[in-house]
Scaffold this motif. Structure first.
Motif, PDB file in Angstrom:
ATOM      1  N   ASN A  65     -22.478  25.267  66.706  1.00  0.00           N
ATOM      2  CA  ASN A  65     -22.766  26.205  65.631  1.00  0.00           C
ATOM      3  C   ASN A  65     -21.458  26.815  65.156  1.00  0.00           C
ATOM      4  O   ASN A  65     -20.758  27.463  65.924  1.00  0.00           O
ATOM      5  CB  ASN A  65     -23.720  27.297  66.131  1.00  0.00           C
ATOM      6  CG  ASN A  65     -24.004  28.350  65.080  1.00  0.00           C
ATOM      7  OD1 ASN A  65     -23.730  28.167  63.902  1.00  0.00           O
ATOM      8  ND2 ASN A  65     -24.542  29.467  65.513  1.00  0.00           N
ATOM      9  N   PHE A  66     -21.143  26.599  63.884  1.00  0.00           N
ATOM     10  CA  PHE A  66     -19.950  27.202  63.285  1.00  0.00           C
ATOM     11  C   PHE A  66     -20.286  28.454  62.489  1.00  0.00           C
ATOM     12  O   PHE A  66     -19.391  29.115  61.983  1.00  0.00           O
ATOM     13  CB  PHE A  66     -19.250  26.199  62.354  1.00  0.00           C
ATOM     14  CG  PHE A  66     -18.508  25.119  63.066  1.00  0.00           C
ATOM     15  CD1 PHE A  66     -17.321  25.374  63.725  1.00  0.00           C
ATOM     16  CD2 PHE A  66     -18.991  23.825  63.073  1.00  0.00           C
ATOM     17  CE1 PHE A  66     -16.632  24.367  64.384  1.00  0.00           C
ATOM     18  CE2 PHE A  66     -18.311  22.810  63.721  1.00  0.00           C
ATOM     19  CZ  PHE A  66     -17.128  23.082  64.373  1.00  0.00           C
ATOM     20  N   ASN A  67     -21.552  28.750  62.323  1.00  0.00           N
ATOM     21  CA  ASN A  67     -21.995  29.886  61.511  1.00  0.00           C
ATOM     22  C   ASN A  67     -22.388  31.043  62.429  1.00  0.00           C
ATOM     23  O   ASN A  67     -23.553  31.370  62.584  1.00  0.00           O
ATOM     24  CB  ASN A  67     -23.169  29.456  60.623  1.00  0.00           C
ATOM     25  CG  ASN A  67     -23.584  30.528  59.654  1.00  0.00           C
ATOM     26  OD1 ASN A  67     -22.803  31.421  59.333  1.00  0.00           O
ATOM     27  ND2 ASN A  67     -24.813  30.464  59.210  1.00  0.00           N
ATOM     28  N   GLN A 100     -23.187  34.536  63.688  1.00  0.00           N
ATOM     29  CA  GLN A 100     -23.721  35.760  63.094  1.00  0.00           C
ATOM     30  C   GLN A 100     -24.140  36.717  64.199  1.00  0.00           C
ATOM     31  O   GLN A 100     -24.208  36.344  65.370  1.00  0.00           O
ATOM     32  CB  GLN A 100     -24.919  35.427  62.209  1.00  0.00           C
ATOM     33  CG  GLN A 100     -24.578  34.487  61.084  1.00  0.00           C
ATOM     34  CD  GLN A 100     -25.800  34.098  60.276  1.00  0.00           C
ATOM     35  OE1 GLN A 100     -26.855  34.704  60.368  1.00  0.00           O
ATOM     36  NE2 GLN A 100     -25.648  33.059  59.476  1.00  0.00           N
ATOM     37  N   ASN A 109     -26.714  35.697  66.782  1.00  0.00           N
ATOM     38  CA  ASN A 109     -26.359  34.736  67.825  1.00  0.00           C
ATOM     39  C   ASN A 109     -26.177  35.376  69.195  1.00  0.00           C
ATOM     40  O   ASN A 109     -26.207  34.681  70.205  1.00  0.00           O
ATOM     41  CB  ASN A 109     -25.099  33.953  67.457  1.00  0.00           C
ATOM     42  CG  ASN A 109     -25.317  33.040  66.275  1.00  0.00           C
ATOM     43  OD1 ASN A 109     -24.684  33.207  65.246  1.00  0.00           O
ATOM     44  ND2 ASN A 109     -26.232  32.094  66.403  1.00  0.00           N
ATOM     45  N   ASN A 111     -13.865  37.904  63.433  1.00  0.00           N
ATOM     46  CA  ASN A 111     -13.908  36.444  63.281  1.00  0.00           C
ATOM     47  C   ASN A 111     -13.139  35.703  64.362  1.00  0.00           C
ATOM     48  O   ASN A 111     -12.439  34.728  64.090  1.00  0.00           O
ATOM     49  CB  ASN A 111     -13.403  36.025  61.898  1.00  0.00           C
ATOM     50  CG  ASN A 111     -14.261  36.568  60.793  1.00  0.00           C
ATOM     51  OD1 ASN A 111     -15.487  36.518  60.865  1.00  0.00           O
ATOM     52  ND2 ASN A 111     -13.631  37.129  59.775  1.00  0.00           N
ATOM     53  N   TRP A 154     -15.005  30.888  66.728  1.00  0.00           N
ATOM     54  CA  TRP A 154     -15.077  29.846  65.719  1.00  0.00           C
ATOM     55  C   TRP A 154     -16.375  29.059  65.846  1.00  0.00           C
ATOM     56  O   TRP A 154     -17.002  28.723  64.858  1.00  0.00           O
ATOM     57  CB  TRP A 154     -13.877  28.924  65.868  1.00  0.00           C
ATOM     58  CG  TRP A 154     -13.726  27.887  64.802  1.00  0.00           C
ATOM     59  CD1 TRP A 154     -14.393  27.805  63.607  1.00  0.00           C
ATOM     60  CD2 TRP A 154     -12.829  26.789  64.814  1.00  0.00           C
ATOM     61  NE1 TRP A 154     -13.953  26.730  62.887  1.00  0.00           N
ATOM     62  CE2 TRP A 154     -12.990  26.083  63.609  1.00  0.00           C
ATOM     63  CE3 TRP A 154     -11.904  26.329  65.744  1.00  0.00           C
ATOM     64  CZ2 TRP A 154     -12.254  24.947  63.306  1.00  0.00           C
ATOM     65  CZ3 TRP A 154     -11.169  25.202  65.425  1.00  0.00           C
ATOM     66  CH2 TRP A 154     -11.349  24.520  64.221  1.00  0.00           C
ATOM     67  N   ALA A 155     -16.786  28.765  67.078  1.00  0.00           N
ATOM     68  CA  ALA A 155     -17.985  27.951  67.275  1.00  0.00           C
ATOM     69  C   ALA A 155     -18.567  28.204  68.654  1.00  0.00           C
ATOM     70  O   ALA A 155     -17.883  28.655  69.565  1.00  0.00           O
ATOM     71  CB  ALA A 155     -17.652  26.464  67.122  1.00  0.00           C
TER      72      ALA A 155
END
Length: 186
Positions: free
Chosen positions: A101-103, A105, A108, A175, A178-179
């Motif tokens: 998963n790169f998104n 949020q 998560n 941020n 990353w994943a």
């Protein structure tokens, strides 16, 4: 009295180091996961191989490589990391689903961190952090809440001998993650 008002972690996740003859963090995080599952229901994942041999197989399956003109090693998160873990499981006669998963949020924290830890499934967190980790794979091993109900997650960062606790909100807002990679043997 503990700093944590509540805490959960996956007992028995190895904490192999990213150094010496195992310099690539992707395969080392994978080695932690493979060793854990070998001790928890998938006993043929490591038969006669040494840890070094398992690491070398993961390095190969994940397409890891030495970065030219540096001492660094790298593993691409765009398929090779998750495909390499799946291929290792397959090589040993098992099936595993590795979902990246790169998104990342806020949700998560519950859908990945809490769910995976509560189901005793170590996963992988990949950082893109210029302050401390750089581009670095780690192994997810737990989560905790402090007295202010602040959410933390814990990792084996592959350098320290103990679990490292990271502030979820801080890492999310800056941020740094990353994943994530969810590993589910079947």
């Amino acid at each position: 009295m503990s700093f944590w008002t509540s805490e959960a972690y996956i007992d028995g996740v190895p904490n192999n180091k990213n150094s010496g003859t195992t310099p690539a963090c992707g395969p080392v995080s994978g080695l932690n996961i493979i060793e854990y599952w070998d001790n928890n229901g998938y006993s043929n994942l490591i038969t006669f191989e040494s840890k070094q041999t398992v690491y070398e197989l993961l390095y190969y399956y994940m397409g890891s490589f030495k970065v030219p003109r540096t001492d660094e090693h790298a593993t691409s998160p765009y398929g090779p990391y998750n495909n390499g873990l799946e291929e290792y499981f397959s090589h040993k006669g098992y099936t595993a689903s590795v979902t990246r998963n790169f998104n990342i949020q806020d949700s998560n924290f519950n859908s990945f961190i809490v769910t995976e830890v509560n189901n005793d499934r170590p996963g992988t967190i990949l950082y893109y952090d210029n302050d401390h980790y750089g581009l670095h794979y780690t192994t997810l091993v737990g989560y905790a809440y402090d007295e202010m109900n602040t959410r933390y997650y814990s990792i084996h960062d592959l350098w320290s001998s103990s679990r490292i606790y990271r502030n979820w909100n801080s890492d999310l807002n800056n941020n740094k993650i990353w994943a994530t990679f969810k590993v589910v043997p079947q």
